[in-house]
Design a protein around this motif. Structure first.
Motif, PDB file in Angstrom:
ATOM      1  N   SER A  60       0.866  -1.178   0.000  1.00  0.00           N
ATOM      2  CA  SER A  60       0.000   0.000   0.000  1.00  0.00           C
ATOM      3  C   SER A  60       0.899   1.224   0.000  1.00  0.00           C
ATOM      4  CB  SER A  60      -0.909  -0.004   1.233  1.00  0.00           C
ATOM      5  OG  SER A  60      -0.147   0.244   2.405  1.00  0.00           O
ATOM      6  N   GLU A  61       0.316   2.373   0.207  1.00  0.00           N
ATOM      7  CA  GLU A  61       1.101   3.607   0.247  1.00  0.00           C
ATOM      8  C   GLU A  61       2.117   3.601   1.384  1.00  0.00           C
ATOM      9  OE1 GLU A  61      -1.926   6.480   2.790  1.00  0.00           O
ATOM     10  OE2 GLU A  61      -2.269   6.234   0.637  1.00  0.00           O
ATOM     11  N   TYR A  62       1.905   2.746   2.386  1.00  0.00           N
ATOM     12  CA  TYR A  62       2.806   2.694   3.532  1.00  0.00           C
ATOM     13  C   TYR A  62       4.193   2.156   3.161  1.00  0.00           C
ATOM     14  CZ  TYR A  62      -1.483   3.557   6.111  1.00  0.00           C
ATOM     15  OH  TYR A  62      -2.657   4.104   6.561  1.00  0.00           O
ATOM     16  N   GLN A  63       4.294   1.475   2.021  1.00  0.00           N
ATOM     17  CA  GLN A  63       5.600   0.982   1.569  1.00  0.00           C
ATOM     18  C   GLN A  63       6.365   2.037   0.761  1.00  0.00           C
ATOM     19  OE1 GLN A  63       3.056  -1.523   1.851  1.00  0.00           O
ATOM     20  NE2 GLN A  63       4.318  -2.202   3.554  1.00  0.00           N
ATOM     21  N   SER A  64       5.784   3.232   0.624  1.00  0.00           N
ATOM     22  CA  SER A  64       6.409   4.321  -0.136  1.00  0.00           C
ATOM     23  C   SER A  64       6.634   3.884  -1.584  1.00  0.00           C
ATOM     24  CB  SER A  64       7.718   4.751   0.529  1.00  0.00           C
ATOM     25  OG  SER A  64       7.475   5.206   1.848  1.00  0.00           O
ATOM     26  N   LYS A  65       7.571   4.523  -2.255  1.00  0.00           N
ATOM     27  CA  LYS A  65       7.806   4.230  -3.669  1.00  0.00           C
ATOM     28  C   LYS A  65       8.517   2.893  -3.811  1.00  0.00           C
ATOM     29  CE  LYS A  65       9.557   6.217  -7.966  1.00  0.00           C
ATOM     30  NZ  LYS A  65       8.240   6.045  -8.626  1.00  0.00           N
TER      31      LYS A  65
END
Length: 283
Positions: A90-95
């Motif tokens: 998800s967005e929590y893993q960053s790019k």
């Protein structure tokens, strides 16, 4: 007379001390037995760690925690090396550098990924679009999931997902992620909402959605009414090594490391090989 009493007390004391020693030895033996069982159970993981692991570490885990996590991950994946292995982000893993996400420790190939698309009635994951595209370019089997918020309108949540996610041939079925209990409604009302989401999404995509939840949550609140849906179960129990027969996917850890992704990642095992996984995809 005094001598006899003292002698009796002395003998009684020795017997008591002897009894305590035997209890201590018995407890020690049991503890050693548990340790031995643990080492034997995860022997391949220990050997792997001692023989091949480096000192790489991440800030969120101590070195000992990292070591235990790596041992368990290796042991479970080693036991299921005939099955398809994947992860979720998800967005929590960053790019994410998708061109690096091919293996775990160069030993286990990654075949699929679940990507968070939406949450609630209006949240769109800030990295869904780039992750969805990146997974397609990486040519990994991809699926999208919705994080369900129990206290928000279920049909609006379904619409949020449908508007955001355009599934294609070869993608996995949509996933409903339910983990929380409602604060302002009953469990029965929650189940009605879940059913509405599932029905609307199934009608739109023409495929039965997958339900993701923790094993205890599913068993306590969902199993009776929703056992007809494919299951993706989260269970991080250190002593569990296998999937149940009715689990389509098993998320067994949240502490994996994958090259190309910062921090820790969830790892999942499909209850079958890659060919069987492809049969579950949209055609």
């Amino acid at each position: 007379m005094t001598y006899k009493i003292q002698r009796h007390k002395s003998i009684t004391k020795r017997k008591s001390n002897s009894k305590r020693k035997w209890i201590f030895y018995l407890i020690s033996l049991v503890l050693l037995l548990f340790v031995a069982i643990g080492i034997y159970k995860f022997r391949d993981g220990f050997l792997y760690y001692l023989g091949f692991k480096t000192n790489k570490n991440i800030a969120t885990l101590s070195k000992e925690e990292r070591k235990l996590a790596d041992i368990r991950i290796y042991e479970v994946l080693h036991k299921h090396d005939d099955k398809a292995i994947g992860f979720d982000v998800s967005e929590y893993q960053s790019k994410i550098d998708w061109e690096q996400t091919y293996h775990i420790d160069e030993a286990f190939e990654l075949s699929f990924v679940f990507i968070r698309a939406t949450a609630g009635k209006n949240k769109i994951d800030t990295r869904f679009k780039e992750n969805w595209k990146g997974a397609k370019e990486r040519q990994i089997i991809r699926g999208a999931y919705h994080y369900y918020r129990p206290n928000e309108n279920s049909l609006e949540q379904a619409e949020n997902f449908i508007t955001t996610v355009k599934l294609q041939k070869g993608d996995l079925p949509p996933v409903l992620d339910i983990e929380k209990l409602p604060k302002s409604q009953s469990i029965d009302s929650l189940k009605v909402g879940l059913r509405r989401w599932l029905k609307k999404v199934e009608k739109h995509y023409k495929v039965k959605p997958i339900i993701y939840s923790g094993e205890s949550y599913y068993t306590d609140f969902l199993k009776k009414e929703f056992s007809d849906y494919p299951l993706w179960i989260a269970n991080y129990n250190f002593w569990r090594n296998d999937l149940e027969s009715d689990w389509l996917f098993w998320q067994f850890t949240e502490k994996a490391q994958i090259q190309g992704i910062e921090g820790m990642v969830d790892i999942n095992i499909f209850n079958g090989d890659t060919n069987k996984l492809l049969l579950k995809c949209i055609r």
